[in-house]
Every structure is written in C-alpha cells, then in structure tokens.
Design a protein around this motif. Structure first.
Motif, PDB file in Angstrom:
ATOM      1  N   GLN A  16       1.861  -7.087  -9.360  1.00 37.95           N
ATOM      2  CA  GLN A  16       1.994  -6.403 -10.654  1.00 37.95           C
ATOM      3  C   GLN A  16       2.617  -5.018 -10.475  1.00 37.95           C
ATOM      4  O   GLN A  16       3.418  -4.585 -11.301  1.00 37.95           O
ATOM      5  CB  GLN A  16       0.602  -6.278 -11.293  1.00 37.95           C
ATOM      6  N   PHE A  17       2.267  -4.329  -9.397  1.00 35.13           N
ATOM      7  CA  PHE A  17       2.785  -2.986  -9.138  1.00 35.13           C
ATOM      8  C   PHE A  17       4.149  -3.013  -8.437  1.00 35.13           C
ATOM      9  O   PHE A  17       4.760  -1.974  -8.232  1.00 35.13           O
ATOM     10  CB  PHE A  17       1.808  -2.185  -8.264  1.00 35.13           C
ATOM     11  N   GLY A  18       4.595  -4.196  -8.033  1.00 31.10           N
ATOM     12  CA  GLY A  18       5.874  -4.292  -7.351  1.00 31.10           C
ATOM     13  C   GLY A  18       5.826  -3.776  -5.923  1.00 31.10           C
ATOM     14  O   GLY A  18       6.802  -3.224  -5.417  1.00 31.10           O
ATOM     15  N   LEU A  19       4.681  -3.960  -5.266  1.00 30.78           N
ATOM     16  CA  LEU A  19       4.490  -3.492  -3.896  1.00 30.78           C
ATOM     17  C   LEU A  19       4.239  -4.678  -2.974  1.00 30.78           C
ATOM     18  O   LEU A  19       3.720  -5.703  -3.409  1.00 30.78           O
ATOM     19  CB  LEU A  19       3.267  -2.562  -3.817  1.00 30.78           C
ATOM     20  N   THR A  20       4.585  -4.506  -1.696  1.00 31.93           N
ATOM     21  CA  THR A  20       4.175  -5.515  -0.729  1.00 31.93           C
ATOM     22  C   THR A  20       2.667  -5.377  -0.567  1.00 31.93           C
ATOM     23  O   THR A  20       2.097  -4.307  -0.841  1.00 31.93           O
ATOM     24  CB  THR A  20       4.858  -5.308   0.638  1.00 31.93           C
ATOM     25  N   LEU A  21       2.023  -6.431  -0.108  1.00 32.13           N
ATOM     26  CA  LEU A  21       0.580  -6.374   0.080  1.00 32.13           C
ATOM     27  C   LEU A  21       0.221  -5.305   1.114  1.00 32.13           C
ATOM     28  O   LEU A  21      -0.760  -4.574   0.955  1.00 32.13           O
ATOM     29  CB  LEU A  21       0.038  -7.740   0.502  1.00 32.13           C
ATOM     30  N   ARG A  22       1.045  -5.203   2.155  1.00 29.23           N
ATOM     31  CA  ARG A  22       0.796  -4.195   3.196  1.00 29.23           C
ATOM     32  C   ARG A  22       0.854  -2.781   2.605  1.00 29.23           C
ATOM     33  O   ARG A  22      -0.027  -1.968   2.861  1.00 29.23           O
ATOM     34  CB  ARG A  22       1.829  -4.357   4.304  1.00 29.23           C
ATOM     35  N   ARG A  23       1.898  -2.498   1.796  1.00 33.25           N
ATOM     36  CA  ARG A  23       2.031  -1.167   1.186  1.00 33.25           C
ATOM     37  C   ARG A  23       0.894  -0.918   0.197  1.00 33.25           C
ATOM     38  O   ARG A  23       0.371   0.188   0.096  1.00 33.25           O
ATOM     39  CB  ARG A  23       3.396  -1.049   0.492  1.00 33.25           C
ATOM     40  N   PHE A  24       0.506  -1.955  -0.530  1.00 33.71           N
ATOM     41  CA  PHE A  24      -0.600  -1.828  -1.477  1.00 33.71           C
ATOM     42  C   PHE A  24      -1.863  -1.360  -0.762  1.00 33.71           C
ATOM     43  O   PHE A  24      -2.525  -0.422  -1.202  1.00 33.71           O
ATOM     44  CB  PHE A  24      -0.846  -3.167  -2.179  1.00 33.71           C
ATOM     45  N   HIS A  25      -2.194  -2.011   0.365  1.00 31.45           N
ATOM     46  CA  HIS A  25      -3.411  -1.634   1.094  1.00 31.45           C
ATOM     47  C   HIS A  25      -3.280  -0.251   1.736  1.00 31.45           C
ATOM     48  O   HIS A  25      -4.263   0.484   1.834  1.00 31.45           O
ATOM     49  CB  HIS A  25      -3.778  -2.697   2.132  1.00 31.45           C
ATOM     50  N   GLU A  26      -2.071   0.118   2.155  1.00 35.86           N
ATOM     51  CA  GLU A  26      -1.861   1.477   2.677  1.00 35.86           C
ATOM     52  C   GLU A  26      -2.180   2.504   1.593  1.00 35.86           C
ATOM     53  O   GLU A  26      -2.868   3.496   1.842  1.00 35.86           O
ATOM     54  CB  GLU A  26      -0.403   1.671   3.125  1.00 35.86           C
ATOM     55  N   MET A  27      -1.668   2.256   0.397  1.00 34.21           N
ATOM     56  CA  MET A  27      -1.902   3.184  -0.713  1.00 34.21           C
ATOM     57  C   MET A  27      -3.363   3.179  -1.139  1.00 34.21           C
ATOM     58  O   MET A  27      -3.922   4.219  -1.475  1.00 34.21           O
ATOM     59  CB  MET A  27      -0.987   2.847  -1.885  1.00 34.21           C
ATOM     60  N   ARG A  28      -3.999   1.990  -1.104  1.00 33.24           N
ATOM     61  CA  ARG A  28      -5.423   1.892  -1.459  1.00 33.24           C
ATOM     62  C   ARG A  28      -6.252   2.798  -0.562  1.00 33.24           C
ATOM     63  O   ARG A  28      -7.129   3.517  -1.022  1.00 33.24           O
ATOM     64  CB  ARG A  28      -5.891   0.433  -1.339  1.00 33.24           C
ATOM     65  N   ARG A  29      -5.933   2.776   0.742  1.00 31.13           N
ATOM     66  CA  ARG A  29      -6.670   3.626   1.687  1.00 31.13           C
ATOM     67  C   ARG A  29      -6.283   5.099   1.535  1.00 31.13           C
ATOM     68  O   ARG A  29      -7.143   5.969   1.473  1.00 31.13           O
ATOM     69  CB  ARG A  29      -6.403   3.177   3.123  1.00 31.13           C
ATOM     70  N   LEU A  30      -4.983   5.363   1.459  1.00 32.98           N
ATOM     71  CA  LEU A  30      -4.480   6.730   1.395  1.00 32.98           C
ATOM     72  C   LEU A  30      -5.001   7.483   0.176  1.00 32.98           C
ATOM     73  O   LEU A  30      -5.389   8.640   0.267  1.00 32.98           O
ATOM     74  CB  LEU A  30      -2.947   6.711   1.382  1.00 32.98           C
ATOM     75  N   TYR A  31      -5.013   6.812  -0.971  1.00 33.73           N
ATOM     76  CA  TYR A  31      -5.414   7.470  -2.217  1.00 33.73           C
ATOM     77  C   TYR A  31      -6.851   7.164  -2.630  1.00 33.73           C
ATOM     78  O   TYR A  31      -7.265   7.543  -3.720  1.00 33.73           O
ATOM     79  CB  TYR A  31      -4.449   7.082  -3.343  1.00 33.73           C
ATOM     80  N   SER A  32      -7.604   6.481  -1.773  1.00 35.25           N
ATOM     81  CA  SER A  32      -9.013   6.148  -2.052  1.00 35.25           C
ATOM     82  C   SER A  32      -9.179   5.489  -3.423  1.00 35.25           C
ATOM     83  O   SER A  32      -9.987   5.918  -4.241  1.00 35.25           O
ATOM     84  CB  SER A  32      -9.883   7.405  -1.959  1.00 35.25           C
ATOM     85  N   TRP A  33      -8.369   4.449  -3.665  1.00 33.64           N
ATOM     86  CA  TRP A  33      -8.457   3.747  -4.931  1.00 33.64           C
ATOM     87  C   TRP A  33      -9.818   3.080  -5.068  1.00 33.64           C
ATOM     88  O   TRP A  33     -10.354   2.530  -4.111  1.00 33.64           O
ATOM     89  CB  TRP A  33      -7.376   2.690  -5.016  1.00 33.64           C
ATOM     90  N   PRO A  34     -10.389   3.108  -6.276  1.00 38.45           N
ATOM     91  CA  PRO A  34     -11.675   2.431  -6.495  1.00 38.45           C
ATOM     92  C   PRO A  34     -11.484   0.913  -6.410  1.00 38.45           C
ATOM     93  O   PRO A  34     -10.437   0.389  -6.793  1.00 38.45           O
ATOM     94  CB  PRO A  34     -12.045   2.856  -7.922  1.00 38.45           C
ATOM     95  N   SER A  35     -12.480   0.235  -5.880  1.00 38.04           N
ATOM     96  CA  SER A  35     -12.390  -1.225  -5.752  1.00 38.04           C
ATOM     97  C   SER A  35     -13.781  -1.807  -5.597  1.00 38.04           C
ATOM     98  O   SER A  35     -14.751  -1.088  -5.377  1.00 38.04           O
ATOM     99  CB  SER A  35     -11.535  -1.610  -4.539  1.00 38.04           C
ATOM    100  N   VAL A  36     -13.847  -3.121  -5.722  1.00 36.94           N
ATOM    101  CA  VAL A  36     -15.065  -3.874  -5.435  1.00 36.94           C
ATOM    102  C   VAL A  36     -14.778  -4.567  -4.113  1.00 36.94           C
ATOM    103  O   VAL A  36     -13.781  -5.269  -3.973  1.00 36.94           O
ATOM    104  CB  VAL A  36     -15.360  -4.916  -6.545  1.00 36.94           C
ATOM    105  N   ARG A  37     -15.646  -4.355  -3.147  1.00 35.92           N
ATOM    106  CA  ARG A  37     -15.393  -4.889  -1.804  1.00 35.92           C
ATOM    107  C   ARG A  37     -16.320  -6.067  -1.511  1.00 35.92           C
ATOM    108  O   ARG A  37     -17.525  -5.990  -1.728  1.00 35.92           O
ATOM    109  CB  ARG A  37     -15.619  -3.775  -0.786  1.00 35.92           C
ATOM    110  N   PHE A  38     -15.723  -7.133  -1.031  1.00 36.00           N
ATOM    111  CA  PHE A  38     -16.474  -8.298  -0.597  1.00 36.00           C
ATOM    112  C   PHE A  38     -16.181  -8.482   0.886  1.00 36.00           C
ATOM    113  O   PHE A  38     -15.069  -8.848   1.263  1.00 36.00           O
ATOM    114  CB  PHE A  38     -16.037  -9.559  -1.355  1.00 36.00           C
ATOM    115  N   GLY A  39     -17.143  -8.216   1.728  1.00 40.52           N
ATOM    116  CA  GLY A  39     -16.914  -8.347   3.169  1.00 40.52           C
ATOM    117  C   GLY A  39     -16.024  -7.226   3.686  1.00 40.52           C
ATOM    118  O   GLY A  39     -15.846  -6.203   3.050  1.00 40.52           O
TER     119      GLY A  39
END
Length: 85
Positions: A16-39
């Motif tokens: 949806q954001f037009g990002l690769t999955l790898r870049r998405f997870h980099e940004m998730r960590r870098l910007y501390s995006w809120p999420s629900v974590r399973f495992g």
C-alpha cells in the motif's frame, strides 16, 4: 461482545505504501512505528496504527513566503528597478 479488530499485515501495508518489505521493516524500526507483534517477526497493524504511521511520516506543508511587492515608478528603467528591488 467486542467487535473484531481488523489487522493489516506488514506485506499488505508495504504494498500500500509502495515500499519493499525490507524497506518497510527498516522504516518500522527506524521510526518506531506502532504495531501489534505476534512472536519474534510477525507484525500486524490496526487501522488506527496505520493512520498514526501516516501522520508520523507526513510533513506539514511549508509556508511559502510571499514575494515582496514590486513597486515600479513611472519612468523608471528596468535596471534601476532591479537595483532598488
């Protein structure tokens, strides 16, 4: 009872954001995006969290300074007008 909360996968959100999955997870960590974590490596996102992420990554529009009004005096040459600007 409680309503079911719709969760979006990282894969769907990356697309949806037009990002690769790898870049998405980099940004998730870098910007501390809120999420629900399973495992350890499974993340999902509520609609409210997606809105929060978009707001975090959105920048306010920059204010454009108005150009100073150019006053031209009758009979003034272009060169003179440039010099007094």
């Amino acid at each position: 009872g409680r309503g079911v909360v719709k969760l979006t996968t990282a894969e769907d959100l990356a697309e949806q954001f037009g990002l690769t999955l790898r870049r998405f997870h980099e940004m998730r960590r870098l910007y501390s995006w809120p999420s629900v974590r399973f495992g350890k490596n499974e993340f999902r996102f509520t609609d409210a969290q997606v809105e929060q992420i978009v707001a975090m990554q959105s920048s306010a529009p920059k204010k454009v300074k108005a150009a100073p009004a150019k006053t031209v005096i009758d009979g003034q040459t272009q060169r003179s007008a440039r010099r007094s600007a």
